[in-house]
Design a protein around this motif. Sequence first.
Motif, PDB file in Angstrom:
ATOM      1  N   VAL A 155       0.824  -1.208   0.000  1.00  0.00           N
ATOM      2  CA  VAL A 155       0.000   0.000   0.000  1.00  0.00           C
ATOM      3  C   VAL A 155       0.856   1.254   0.000  1.00  0.00           C
ATOM      4  CG1 VAL A 155      -1.648   1.361   1.353  1.00  0.00           C
ATOM      5  CG2 VAL A 155      -2.050  -1.070   0.992  1.00  0.00           C
ATOM      6  N   ILE A 156       1.894   1.304   0.831  1.00  0.00           N
ATOM      7  CA  ILE A 156       2.694   2.533   0.901  1.00  0.00           C
ATOM      8  C   ILE A 156       3.482   2.746  -0.397  1.00  0.00           C
ATOM      9  CG2 ILE A 156       4.820   1.678   2.008  1.00  0.00           C
ATOM     10  CD1 ILE A 156       4.621   4.249   3.806  1.00  0.00           C
ATOM     11  N   ILE A 157       3.938   1.669  -1.020  1.00  0.00           N
ATOM     12  CA  ILE A 157       4.654   1.813  -2.290  1.00  0.00           C
ATOM     13  C   ILE A 157       3.704   2.285  -3.386  1.00  0.00           C
ATOM     14  CG2 ILE A 157       5.835   0.547  -4.138  1.00  0.00           C
ATOM     15  CD1 ILE A 157       7.143  -1.159  -1.908  1.00  0.00           C
ATOM     16  N   LEU A 158       2.558   1.642  -3.496  1.00  0.00           N
ATOM     17  CA  LEU A 158       1.623   1.979  -4.565  1.00  0.00           C
ATOM     18  C   LEU A 158       0.969   3.348  -4.354  1.00  0.00           C
ATOM     19  CD1 LEU A 158      -0.133  -1.483  -4.929  1.00  0.00           C
ATOM     20  CD2 LEU A 158       1.565  -0.485  -6.478  1.00  0.00           C
ATOM     21  N   ARG A 159       0.544   3.621  -3.127  1.00  0.00           N
ATOM     22  CA  ARG A 159      -0.213   4.848  -2.851  1.00  0.00           C
ATOM     23  C   ARG A 159       0.702   6.043  -2.631  1.00  0.00           C
ATOM     24  NH1 ARG A 159      -3.916   8.056  -3.511  1.00  0.00           N
ATOM     25  NH2 ARG A 159      -5.335   8.693  -1.861  1.00  0.00           N
ATOM     26  N   ALA A 160       1.681   5.902  -1.730  1.00  0.00           N
ATOM     27  CA  ALA A 160       2.501   7.051  -1.358  1.00  0.00           C
ATOM     28  C   ALA A 160       3.675   7.279  -2.306  1.00  0.00           C
ATOM     29  CB  ALA A 160       3.008   6.880   0.073  1.00  0.00           C
ATOM     30  N   GLN A 161       4.324   6.217  -2.753  1.00  0.00           N
ATOM     31  CA  GLN A 161       5.498   6.403  -3.600  1.00  0.00           C
ATOM     32  C   GLN A 161       5.152   6.524  -5.078  1.00  0.00           C
ATOM     33  OE1 GLN A 161       8.163   3.193  -2.361  1.00  0.00           O
ATOM     34  NE2 GLN A 161       9.234   4.666  -1.079  1.00  0.00           N
ATOM     35  N   HIS A 162       4.137   5.797  -5.530  1.00  0.00           N
ATOM     36  CA  HIS A 162       3.778   5.856  -6.953  1.00  0.00           C
ATOM     37  C   HIS A 162       2.533   6.670  -7.224  1.00  0.00           C
ATOM     38  CE1 HIS A 162       6.869   3.431  -8.847  1.00  0.00           C
ATOM     39  NE2 HIS A 162       6.917   2.811  -7.686  1.00  0.00           N
ATOM     40  N   GLY A 163       1.869   7.128  -6.174  1.00  0.00           N
ATOM     41  CA  GLY A 163       0.748   8.037  -6.328  1.00  0.00           C
ATOM     42  C   GLY A 163      -0.486   7.450  -6.999  1.00  0.00           C
ATOM     43  N   LEU A 164      -0.649   6.124  -6.923  1.00  0.00           N
ATOM     44  CA  LEU A 164      -1.855   5.536  -7.504  1.00  0.00           C
ATOM     45  C   LEU A 164      -3.074   5.964  -6.694  1.00  0.00           C
ATOM     46  CD1 LEU A 164      -0.816   1.877  -8.403  1.00  0.00           C
ATOM     47  CD2 LEU A 164      -0.675   3.921  -9.814  1.00  0.00           C
ATOM     48  N   ALA A 165      -4.189   6.116  -7.369  1.00  0.00           N
ATOM     49  CA  ALA A 165      -5.435   6.496  -6.701  1.00  0.00           C
ATOM     50  C   ALA A 165      -5.858   5.393  -5.732  1.00  0.00           C
ATOM     51  CB  ALA A 165      -6.533   6.725  -7.739  1.00  0.00           C
ATOM     52  N   ALA A 166      -6.576   5.781  -4.696  1.00  0.00           N
ATOM     53  CA  ALA A 166      -7.023   4.822  -3.679  1.00  0.00           C
ATOM     54  C   ALA A 166      -7.805   3.679  -4.315  1.00  0.00           C
ATOM     55  CB  ALA A 166      -7.862   5.531  -2.625  1.00  0.00           C
ATOM     56  N   GLN A 167      -8.698   3.989  -5.256  1.00  0.00           N
ATOM     57  CA  GLN A 167      -9.494   2.945  -5.907  1.00  0.00           C
ATOM     58  C   GLN A 167      -8.613   1.972  -6.686  1.00  0.00           C
ATOM     59  OE1 GLN A 167     -12.283   5.338  -8.146  1.00  0.00           O
ATOM     60  NE2 GLN A 167     -13.878   5.049  -6.589  1.00  0.00           N
ATOM     61  N   GLU A 168      -7.559   2.502  -7.329  1.00  0.00           N
ATOM     62  CA  GLU A 168      -6.652   1.624  -8.065  1.00  0.00           C
ATOM     63  C   GLU A 168      -5.936   0.670  -7.115  1.00  0.00           C
ATOM     64  OE1 GLU A 168      -4.783   3.575 -11.945  1.00  0.00           O
ATOM     65  OE2 GLU A 168      -4.452   4.839 -10.185  1.00  0.00           O
ATOM     66  N   VAL A 169      -5.444   1.207  -6.008  1.00  0.00           N
ATOM     67  CA  VAL A 169      -4.735   0.379  -5.030  1.00  0.00           C
ATOM     68  C   VAL A 169      -5.663  -0.704  -4.486  1.00  0.00           C
ATOM     69  CG1 VAL A 169      -3.550   0.359  -2.794  1.00  0.00           C
ATOM     70  CG2 VAL A 169      -3.102   2.212  -4.422  1.00  0.00           C
ATOM     71  N   CYS A 170      -6.892  -0.315  -4.145  1.00  0.00           N
ATOM     72  CA  CYS A 170      -7.858  -1.287  -3.617  1.00  0.00           C
ATOM     73  C   CYS A 170      -8.147  -2.370  -4.652  1.00  0.00           C
ATOM     74  CB  CYS A 170      -9.150  -0.582  -3.220  1.00  0.00           C
ATOM     75  SG  CYS A 170      -8.949   0.516  -1.798  1.00  0.00           S
ATOM     76  N   GLY A 171      -8.320  -1.977  -5.900  1.00  0.00           N
ATOM     77  CA  GLY A 171      -8.576  -2.948  -6.956  1.00  0.00           C
ATOM     78  C   GLY A 171      -7.412  -3.892  -7.171  1.00  0.00           C
ATOM     79  N   LEU A 172      -6.193  -3.353  -7.161  1.00  0.00           N
ATOM     80  CA  LEU A 172      -5.003  -4.180  -7.354  1.00  0.00           C
ATOM     81  C   LEU A 172      -4.839  -5.216  -6.249  1.00  0.00           C
ATOM     82  CD1 LEU A 172      -2.356  -1.524  -8.443  1.00  0.00           C
ATOM     83  CD2 LEU A 172      -3.217  -3.411  -9.838  1.00  0.00           C
ATOM     84  N   LEU A 173      -5.065  -4.778  -5.019  1.00  0.00           N
ATOM     85  CA  LEU A 173      -4.813  -5.646  -3.868  1.00  0.00           C
ATOM     86  C   LEU A 173      -6.046  -6.417  -3.409  1.00  0.00           C
ATOM     87  CD1 LEU A 173      -2.508  -3.268  -1.782  1.00  0.00           C
ATOM     88  CD2 LEU A 173      -1.848  -4.991  -3.485  1.00  0.00           C
TER      89      LEU A 173
END
Length: 199
Positions: A155-173
């Motif tokens: 989550v921290i890599i995808l959301r904070a470091q790569h700036g993916l949207a919350a919905q994208e992160v939730c969908g990926l994981l």
Amino acid sequence: MPTAGATEADLVRRLALGERSAFEQIYTQHNASLIRVATGIVHSRATAEEVTQETWLAVLRSISGFEGRSSLASWIFSILINKSRSRAKREGRIVSFEGPGEDDTLAAAFDGRGRWRDMPELWETLTPERILQGRRVMEHVDTAIEALPSGQRAVIILRAQHGLAAQEVCGLLGITESNMRVLLHRARLGVRAALDGLM
């Protein structure tokens, strides 16, 4: 000046044409993070590197089919996560990014937008001199992220470091937005504790 979407569309076009510089650009931008996320899933750096190589091959083979319904980064990470989960499953491990529910400690540490209520002391006192003296701060951050549980790390890599949207992160994981926020808060607390320990 081109928009971010136009720039990404151009990058995808160049990748589809086989431009080496386009591949080098996305490789440089994402490879280290791909390995870190994969390591959290497969629990072996060597296996994570193999899965990441397989991911890059899949990206190159499939780039002409990329439809832009998500960001390029989200698409690449989804390939990696699927390959990592398949490898972990094949090796008899079950990977879940779900975490326990939110608690009062987390609510006290962050405001409603996920920002620190009280900035860690190390971050409040950064001056140009301190930055020059502490060149290794980012190494400590990376080390702290590597030590996080797999869900928090992803989550921290995808959301904070790569700036993916919350919905994208939730969908990926495959997690809920509230669970994603909990994992992100806990990841930030872990990094904060590691940095506070440097003082």
